[in-house]
Design an enzyme around this catalytic site. Structure first.
Site, PDB file in Angstrom:
ATOM      1  N   LYS A 110       0.892  -1.173   0.000  1.00 51.49           N
ATOM      2  CA  LYS A 110       0.000   0.000   0.000  1.00 51.49           C
ATOM      3  C   LYS A 110       0.927   1.220   0.000  1.00 51.49           C
ATOM      4  O   LYS A 110       1.412   1.655   1.048  1.00 51.49           O
ATOM      5  CB  LYS A 110      -0.869  -0.012   1.265  1.00 51.49           C
ATOM      6  CG  LYS A 110      -2.197   0.673   1.153  1.00 51.49           C
ATOM      7  CD  LYS A 110      -2.146   2.100   0.707  1.00 51.49           C
ATOM      8  CE  LYS A 110      -1.899   3.087   1.822  1.00 51.49           C
ATOM      9  NZ  LYS A 110      -1.629   4.465   1.323  1.00 51.49           N
TER      10      LYS A 110
ATOM     11  N   GLU B  46       8.888   1.798  11.396  1.00 50.02           N
ATOM     12  CA  GLU B  46       9.995   2.756  11.310  1.00 50.02           C
ATOM     13  C   GLU B  46       9.365   4.136  11.132  1.00 50.02           C
ATOM     14  O   GLU B  46       8.605   4.350  10.188  1.00 50.02           O
ATOM     15  CB  GLU B  46      10.930   2.423  10.144  1.00 50.02           C
ATOM     16  CG  GLU B  46      11.768   1.179  10.374  1.00 50.02           C
ATOM     17  CD  GLU B  46      12.591   1.193  11.662  1.00 50.02           C
ATOM     18  OE1 GLU B  46      12.924   2.276  12.158  1.00 50.02           O
ATOM     19  OE2 GLU B  46      12.864   0.092  12.190  1.00 50.02           O
TER      20      GLU B  46
ATOM     21  N   CYS C  35      13.737  10.776   6.848  1.00 47.14           N
ATOM     22  CA  CYS C  35      13.563  10.505   8.282  1.00 47.14           C
ATOM     23  C   CYS C  35      14.874  10.711   9.020  1.00 47.14           C
ATOM     24  O   CYS C  35      14.885  10.990  10.210  1.00 47.14           O
ATOM     25  CB  CYS C  35      13.044   9.096   8.496  1.00 47.14           C
ATOM     26  SG  CYS C  35      14.041   7.874   7.671  1.00 47.14           S
TER      27      CYS C  35
ATOM     28  N   GLU D 217       9.344  16.818  14.605  1.00 49.92           N
ATOM     29  CA  GLU D 217       9.866  16.607  13.252  1.00 49.92           C
ATOM     30  C   GLU D 217       9.291  17.687  12.333  1.00 49.92           C
ATOM     31  O   GLU D 217       8.093  17.958  12.352  1.00 49.92           O
ATOM     32  CB  GLU D 217       9.409  15.218  12.775  1.00 49.92           C
ATOM     33  CG  GLU D 217      10.111  14.751  11.538  1.00 49.92           C
ATOM     34  CD  GLU D 217       9.701  13.343  11.132  1.00 49.92           C
ATOM     35  OE1 GLU D 217       8.501  13.014  11.228  1.00 49.92           O
ATOM     36  OE2 GLU D 217      10.569  12.579  10.712  1.00 49.92           O
TER      37      GLU D 217
HETATM   38  P1  NAD Z   1       2.052   8.703   7.130  1.00 53.78           P
HETATM   39  O1  NAD Z   1       2.128   8.010   8.454  1.00 53.78           O
HETATM   40  O2  NAD Z   1       1.062   9.761   6.950  1.00 53.78           O
HETATM   41  O3  NAD Z   1       1.774   7.628   5.992  1.00 53.78           O
HETATM   42  C1  NAD Z   1       2.579   6.481   5.818  1.00 53.78           C
HETATM   43  C2  NAD Z   1       1.742   5.395   5.160  1.00 53.78           C
HETATM   44  O4  NAD Z   1       0.730   4.973   6.082  1.00 53.78           O
HETATM   45  C3  NAD Z   1       1.010   5.861   3.900  1.00 53.78           C
HETATM   46  O5  NAD Z   1       0.983   4.814   2.952  1.00 53.78           O
HETATM   47  C4  NAD Z   1      -0.392   6.129   4.427  1.00 53.78           C
HETATM   48  O6  NAD Z   1      -1.378   6.073   3.428  1.00 53.78           O
HETATM   49  C5  NAD Z   1      -0.552   5.019   5.446  1.00 53.78           C
HETATM   50  N1  NAD Z   1      -1.578   5.251   6.473  1.00 53.78           N
HETATM   51  C6  NAD Z   1      -2.090   6.440   6.895  1.00 53.78           C
HETATM   52  N2  NAD Z   1      -3.051   6.220   7.828  1.00 53.78           N
HETATM   53  C7  NAD Z   1      -3.145   4.881   8.000  1.00 53.78           C
HETATM   54  C8  NAD Z   1      -3.923   4.039   8.851  1.00 53.78           C
HETATM   55  N3  NAD Z   1      -4.826   4.536   9.693  1.00 53.78           N
HETATM   56  N4  NAD Z   1      -3.746   2.702   8.770  1.00 53.78           N
HETATM   57  C9  NAD Z   1      -2.820   2.182   7.930  1.00 53.78           C
HETATM   58  N5  NAD Z   1      -2.050   2.918   7.113  1.00 53.78           N
HETATM   59  C10 NAD Z   1      -2.201   4.253   7.143  1.00 53.78           C
HETATM   60  O7  NAD Z   1       3.547   9.206   6.823  1.00 53.78           O
HETATM   61  P2  NAD Z   1       4.047  10.028   5.553  1.00 53.78           P
HETATM   62  O8  NAD Z   1       3.631  11.449   5.719  1.00 53.78           O
HETATM   63  O9  NAD Z   1       3.705   9.309   4.293  1.00 53.78           O
HETATM   64  O10 NAD Z   1       5.643   9.895   5.721  1.00 53.78           O
HETATM   65  C11 NAD Z   1       6.417  10.767   6.475  1.00 53.78           C
HETATM   66  C12 NAD Z   1       6.829  10.107   7.780  1.00 53.78           C
HETATM   67  O11 NAD Z   1       7.522   8.902   7.518  1.00 53.78           O
HETATM   68  C13 NAD Z   1       7.788  10.956   8.575  1.00 53.78           C
HETATM   69  O12 NAD Z   1       7.410  10.955   9.920  1.00 53.78           O
HETATM   70  C14 NAD Z   1       9.119  10.246   8.402  1.00 53.78           C
HETATM   71  O13 NAD Z   1      10.048  10.466   9.424  1.00 53.78           O
HETATM   72  C15 NAD Z   1       8.689   8.837   8.319  1.00 53.78           C
HETATM   73  N6  NAD Z   1       9.734   8.008   7.688  1.00 53.78           N
HETATM   74  C16 NAD Z   1      10.444   7.147   8.473  1.00 53.78           C
HETATM   75  C17 NAD Z   1      11.452   6.368   7.922  1.00 53.78           C
HETATM   76  C18 NAD Z   1      12.237   5.409   8.761  1.00 53.78           C
HETATM   77  O14 NAD Z   1      12.779   4.458   8.220  1.00 53.78           O
HETATM   78  N7  NAD Z   1      12.325   5.614  10.069  1.00 53.78           N
HETATM   79  C19 NAD Z   1      11.721   6.465   6.556  1.00 53.78           C
HETATM   80  C20 NAD Z   1      10.975   7.353   5.796  1.00 53.78           C
HETATM   81  C21 NAD Z   1       9.956   8.112   6.373  1.00 53.78           C
END
Ligand code: NAD
Length: 487
Positions: free
Chosen positions: A180, A254, A288, A389
């Site tokens: 997804k 993560e 991240c 962040e």
């Molecule tokens: P997000 O949490 O909004 O979305 C991530 C994914 O989760 C998307 O595919 C989204 O559609 C899905 N999602 C959203 N709500 C959901 C739910 N209720 N149930 C299941 N899935 C759901 O994050 P984002 O804005 O896409 O990404 C940015 C974040 O990701 C930042 O906080 C960043 O630090 C983090 N990040 C972490 C790493 C790592 O390895 N630690 C790497 C890259 C990004």
């Protein structure tokens, strides 16, 4: 061979076919450099689509798990070759869809290819141990076995590398997957998926696009799904974890970071300034592991500050497709609003804005989300811009009296993903390695950029303490059978 993604609305990839959503609406994916330009149409799929995908993955699971690791590795290798042939087109789509510079988009795609080749070889590596038995004539051993269907939920900031660094280990260890991708980067994910689709047997890899709260949640609640690997924000990650615990399935999270660099009086200041600027501004600060806080010992504060300002002033903000561009737009309207809100908070809480802090006023940037490289000083650890962040091109400077104080401030956040120190003094390096509360410790290196064959993940609220990449991935994507065998 060049793969073609459908020119009309991009469907879901389920059971070896690109299919329309059962009854989902469609939405346009917009170019953040120019929001008047569409990158493609994608489905806001529904729970029904998610169920079709997990059912296909479940039906394919037994046959896929039965194949030898070597044969599964061949599928990964062939997919890597196909991705390589399509590298330019995938990178262009990524640059258009989320604004990462073309150079960085190519680098990310190349990394995805390298990850596939790395895990292809894992198919030939040991998957168990032989343990001396206390009983005569007995073989006691372990074997790693697949989990079944794994849901992979990914963010928009690494739309090629993160799906691949989850898919590759999941598949090599015998699981089938449903991806997804983030809604913001579904067109890019579809380009990657098209390469897998060309090579893999039906049902082994599947993709469903849509809103996290609908499709992501449906996958997390689906009884066909035996494990969830998630990368994204803390709020979503925690909700996924609570649900996974209630269902008794495996999960891996993560999440965010608030990554510091420490600059001591023994640092190579030129190197520290160079890598602080690249760590905070590359990928428009949307990593991240991006550098968000520079914690600088007072003796070298002024010289470091001057060098950072000089470097930030030379940064070219502009189209991801121009060779000289260092900083592209932020990825979406949502991200733009969230970055600007944090900048306003910084000002309101008393930090001094040194550079940037606003949307670019260049005439050719008016249809895009271009935020100027931003620097704050007189930042204290209690301010929101030092705690939360930001995920944008914003760097904060914090002045301290000693390395000990710097480490204490570096640890004074709920996150613990990565951290760097710049020093030439071995005692400071050793103390930092020992006392810093992060998963990825960097000495005289940028806060981002961990190699793909090494474990990746954070401490504290940055992670569920599981690790991705390298050989650590076997821990999440398999389970252990302990076998006692008598003749
Ligand atoms: P997000 O949490 O909004 O979305 C991530 C994914 O989760 C998307 O595919 C989204 O559609 C899905 N999602 C959203 N709500 C959901 C739910 N209720 N149930 C299941 N899935 C759901 O994050 P984002 O804005 O896409 O990404 C940015 C974040 O990701 C930042 O906080 C960043 O630090 C983090 N990040 C972490 C790493 C790592 O390895 N630690 C790497 C890259 C990004």
């Amino acid at each position: 061979m060049t793969v073609e993604v459908r020119k009309d609305t991009i469907g879901n990839f389920i059971d070896g076919q690109w299919v329309e959503s059962q009854d989902g609406e469609t939405i346009e994916s917009k170019n953040p450099s120019n929001v008047k330009e569409s990158v493609g149409r994608v489905y806001l799929s529904t729970e029904k689509d998610a169920l079709l995908a997990t059912t296909a993955a479940k039906n394919a699971a037994k046959a896929w798990a039965k194949l030898s690791g070597n044969i599964r590795g061949e599928y990964l290798r062939k997919t890597a070759d196909l991705l390589e042939q399509n590298l330019d087109s995938i990178a262009c789509t990524m640059a258009s869809e989320m604004g990462k510079t073309l150079l960085e988009s190519k680098g990310e795609t190349a990394r995805g290819i390298a990850i596939l080749r790395y895990y292809a070889a894992e198919g030939m590596r040991p998957i168990g141990q032989v343990i001396p038995s206390s009983e005569e004539g007995t073989i006691l051993m372990t074997s790693r076995v697949p989990l079944g269907v794994v849901a992979l939920i990914t963010p928009w900031n690494f739309p090629v590398a993160i799906p691949i660094w989850k898919m590759a280990p999941a598949l090599i260890y015998g699981n089938t997957v449903v991806l997804k991708p983030a809604l913001e980067t579904t067109v890019t994910a579809a380009k990657v998926m098209e390469c897998f689709a060309t090579i893999f047997p039906a049902g082994v890899v599947n993709m469903v696009s849509g809103d996290g709260a609908v499709v992501g949640q449906a996958l997390c609640e689906d009884s066909n799904v035996k494990a969830i690997s998630f990368t994204g924000s803390n709020a979503v990650g925690r909700a996924i974890a609570a649900n996974a615990v209630a269902r008794g399935v495996k999960f891996q999270l993560e999440m965010g970071g608030k990554n510091p660099v420490i600059v001591t009086e023994h640092a190579d200041i030129e190197l520290a300034a160079e890598l602080t600027v690249s760590g905070s501004m590359k990928s428009t600060g949307q990593k991240c592991t991006a550098t968000s806080r520079a914690i600088v010992v007072a003796d070298v504060y002024d010289v470091f500050r001057t060098k950072v300002i000089e470097k930030l002033e030379t940064i070219k903000l502009g189209s991801p497709f121009e060779n000289e561009t260092y900083l592209g737009p932020v990825a979406s309207e949502k991200q733009y609003k969230s970055v600007m809100k944090m900048i306003e908070k910084g000002k309101a809480e008393g930090a001094t804005l040194v550079l940037g802090g606003k949307r670019s006023d260049q005439p050719d940037h008016q249809n895009g989300y271009f935020v100027e490289p931003t620097l704050f000083e007189h930042v204290t650890s209690d301010m929101s811009i030092a705690q939360d962040e930001i995920f944008g091109p914003v760097l904060t400077l914090l002045k301290v009296d000693s390395t000990e104080e710097a480490i204490a401030i570096a640890n004074d956040v709920r996150y613990g993903l990565s951290a760097s120190i710049f020093t030439t003094k071995i005692e400071e390096m050793m103390r930092f390695i020992q006392d810093i509360e992060v998963g990825m410790v960097r000495v005289n290196a940028e806060s981002s950029g961990v190699e793909l064959q090494a474990p990746f993940g954070g401490l504290k609220e940055s992670s569920s303490y599981s690790r991705e990449q390298g050989q650590a991935a076997i821990e999440f994507f398999t389970s252990i059978k302990t076998i006692t065998m008598k003749a």
